[in-house]
Design a protein around this motif. Structure first.
Motif, PDB file in Angstrom:
ATOM      1  N   LEU A 197       0.795  -1.229   0.000  1.00 62.18           N
ATOM      2  CA  LEU A 197       0.000   0.000   0.000  1.00 62.18           C
ATOM      3  C   LEU A 197       0.830   1.283   0.000  1.00 62.18           C
ATOM      4  CD1 LEU A 197      -2.883   1.023  -0.043  1.00 62.18           C
ATOM      5  CD2 LEU A 197      -2.886   0.992   2.459  1.00 62.18           C
ATOM      6  N   PRO A 198       1.933   1.392   0.760  1.00 63.40           N
ATOM      7  CA  PRO A 198       2.694   2.646   0.716  1.00 63.40           C
ATOM      8  C   PRO A 198       3.169   3.023  -0.683  1.00 63.40           C
ATOM      9  CG  PRO A 198       3.378   1.337   2.592  1.00 63.40           C
ATOM     10  CD  PRO A 198       2.471   0.462   1.780  1.00 63.40           C
ATOM     11  N   LEU A 199       3.654   2.046  -1.444  1.00 63.32           N
ATOM     12  CA  LEU A 199       4.132   2.343  -2.793  1.00 63.32           C
ATOM     13  C   LEU A 199       2.954   2.599  -3.739  1.00 63.32           C
ATOM     14  CD1 LEU A 199       6.836   2.730  -4.060  1.00 63.32           C
ATOM     15  CD2 LEU A 199       6.856   0.336  -4.763  1.00 63.32           C
ATOM     16  N   GLY A 219       0.230  17.745   0.162  1.00 65.67           N
ATOM     17  CA  GLY A 219       0.095  17.733   1.606  1.00 65.67           C
ATOM     18  C   GLY A 219      -0.977  16.773   2.089  1.00 65.67           C
ATOM     19  N   VAL A 220      -2.079  16.702   1.365  1.00 69.64           N
ATOM     20  CA  VAL A 220      -3.162  15.780   1.737  1.00 69.64           C
ATOM     21  C   VAL A 220      -2.681  14.335   1.677  1.00 69.64           C
ATOM     22  CG1 VAL A 220      -5.395  14.860   1.000  1.00 69.64           C
ATOM     23  CG2 VAL A 220      -5.038  17.325   1.097  1.00 69.64           C
ATOM     24  N   PHE A 221      -1.975  13.987   0.622  1.00 69.85           N
ATOM     25  CA  PHE A 221      -1.479  12.614   0.495  1.00 69.85           C
ATOM     26  C   PHE A 221      -0.407  12.302   1.530  1.00 69.85           C
ATOM     27  CE2 PHE A 221      -3.577  12.677  -3.613  1.00 69.85           C
ATOM     28  CZ  PHE A 221      -4.030  11.374  -3.713  1.00 69.85           C
ATOM     29  N   GLU A 222       0.432  13.287   1.859  1.00 70.80           N
ATOM     30  CA  GLU A 222       1.453  13.062   2.880  1.00 70.80           C
ATOM     31  C   GLU A 222       0.800  12.851   4.245  1.00 70.80           C
ATOM     32  OE1 GLU A 222       5.064  12.577   4.813  1.00 70.80           O
ATOM     33  OE2 GLU A 222       4.503  12.441   2.697  1.00 70.80           O
ATOM     34  N   ALA A 223      -0.249  13.640   4.531  1.00 73.05           N
ATOM     35  CA  ALA A 223      -0.965  13.461   5.793  1.00 73.05           C
ATOM     36  C   ALA A 223      -1.636  12.097   5.842  1.00 73.05           C
ATOM     37  CB  ALA A 223      -2.005  14.578   5.959  1.00 73.05           C
ATOM     38  N   THR A 224      -2.182  11.665   4.708  1.00 69.20           N
ATOM     39  CA  THR A 224      -2.805  10.343   4.648  1.00 69.20           C
ATOM     40  C   THR A 224      -1.772   9.249   4.882  1.00 69.20           C
ATOM     41  OG1 THR A 224      -4.451  11.179   3.070  1.00 69.20           O
ATOM     42  CG2 THR A 224      -4.168   8.787   3.194  1.00 69.20           C
ATOM     43  N   ARG A 261       1.016   9.484   6.591  1.00 66.55           N
ATOM     44  CA  ARG A 261       1.399   9.487   8.000  1.00 66.55           C
ATOM     45  C   ARG A 261       0.304   8.879   8.877  1.00 66.55           C
ATOM     46  NH1 ARG A 261       5.676  12.858   9.465  1.00 66.55           N
ATOM     47  NH2 ARG A 261       6.600  14.010   7.716  1.00 66.55           N
ATOM     48  N   TRP A 262      -0.953   9.080   8.480  1.00 68.15           N
ATOM     49  CA  TRP A 262      -2.071   8.535   9.245  1.00 68.15           C
ATOM     50  C   TRP A 262      -2.161   7.025   9.096  1.00 68.15           C
ATOM     51  CZ3 TRP A 262      -6.893   6.465   7.453  1.00 68.15           C
ATOM     52  CH2 TRP A 262      -7.816   6.220   8.469  1.00 68.15           C
ATOM     53  N   LEU A 263      -1.839   6.531   7.901  1.00 72.07           N
ATOM     54  CA  LEU A 263      -1.927   5.095   7.657  1.00 72.07           C
ATOM     55  C   LEU A 263      -0.726   4.343   8.218  1.00 72.07           C
ATOM     56  CD1 LEU A 263      -3.233   4.966   3.972  1.00 72.07           C
ATOM     57  CD2 LEU A 263      -4.498   4.392   6.045  1.00 72.07           C
ATOM     58  N   ALA A 264       0.418   5.010   8.359  1.00 74.97           N
ATOM     59  CA  ALA A 264       1.624   4.325   8.806  1.00 74.97           C
ATOM     60  C   ALA A 264       1.482   3.670  10.178  1.00 74.97           C
ATOM     61  CB  ALA A 264       2.805   5.298   8.806  1.00 74.97           C
TER      62      ALA A 264
END
Length: 225
Positions: free
Chosen positions: A145-147, A206-211, A213-216
């Motif tokens: 999922l991260p990639l 920024g939205v995708f980076e926040a997502t 970080r939230w999923l990690a």
């Protein structure tokens, strides 16, 4: 400095944000076009990449073919579509051109992510009696999922920047702010339109980076649970 000041004045003028050709409407059009193209690209690319990555067959050919699209300018594809019978169908030439542009990063990242899953983990899942679909959705996809999300993020940011070509085909979006500025010989408006596109691309990033970080943390809990 005068151009920067004039650009700021244009951006802070409420009259430029309202009305049929105002920035607010163009921003909504730009976001709508980006979301539609991104959704269509994901529907086309992700299932193919995930299945090929799961099977481990044909993925290299699919990725290489999709990467050919990166060598073809989006504007050239748009012009060819406008000159074809598809050109009579409103927004569709722009949508098709942008979808073709967004597929390569989605397909490449999803396939590489699936193939990068530890083979021992996959074998262990199969040894536990999981079916192919269970292994795909419960083991491989969460690990990849991260990639996969990286590919979606790259495609989304590229679409935001490239969707300005819609204005060249008579469509909407923030590109209309830029083209109107050229037509009016208004440098501040042209610069303002470019700034708005850049800020929107940064906001999407920024939205995708926040997502991510939230999923990690959730993914860490699943892997250690």
């Amino acid at each position: 400095m005068n151009t920067l000041a004039a650009t700021w004045d244009w951006l802070t003028d409420a009259a430029n944000w309202s009305g049929e050709n105002g920035v607010s409407r163009r921003l909504v059009e730009h976001l709508l076009l980006t979301v539609v193209c991104l959704a269509l690209s994901c529907v086309l690319a992700l299932p193919v990449a995930l299945v090929l990555g799961h099977l481990g067959k044909g993925g290299a050919l699919a990725v290489n073919l999709s990467n050919v699209g990166r060598a073809v300018p989006t504007f050239a594809v748009l012009v060819l579509l406008l000159l074809s019978p598809v050109g009579a169908y409103g927004w569709w030439p722009t949508i098709i051109a942008l979808v073709l542009f967004a597929v390569p990063p989605l397909l490449t990242n999803a396939y590489v992510g699936m193939r990068g899953v530890d083979a021992d983990v996959v074998r262990a899942a199969r040894g536990m009696g999981m079916t192919g679909s269970q292994t795909l959705f419960r083991v491989e996809l969460p690990l990849a999922l991260p990639l996969v999300l990286t590919g979606v993020r790259v495609a989304a940011v590229q679409l935001v920047a490239t969707a300005t070509v819609a204005a060249l085909a008579g469509g909407g979006g923030l590109g209309r702010v830029i083209t109107a500025g050229f037509n009016l010989a208004s440098t501040p408006q042209v610069v303002a339109g470019a700034v708005l596109v850049a800020l929107l691309a940064l906001a999407v990033e920024g939205v995708f980076e926040a997502t991510r970080r939230w999923l990690a943390p959730a993914q860490t809990r699943r892997s250690t649970g």
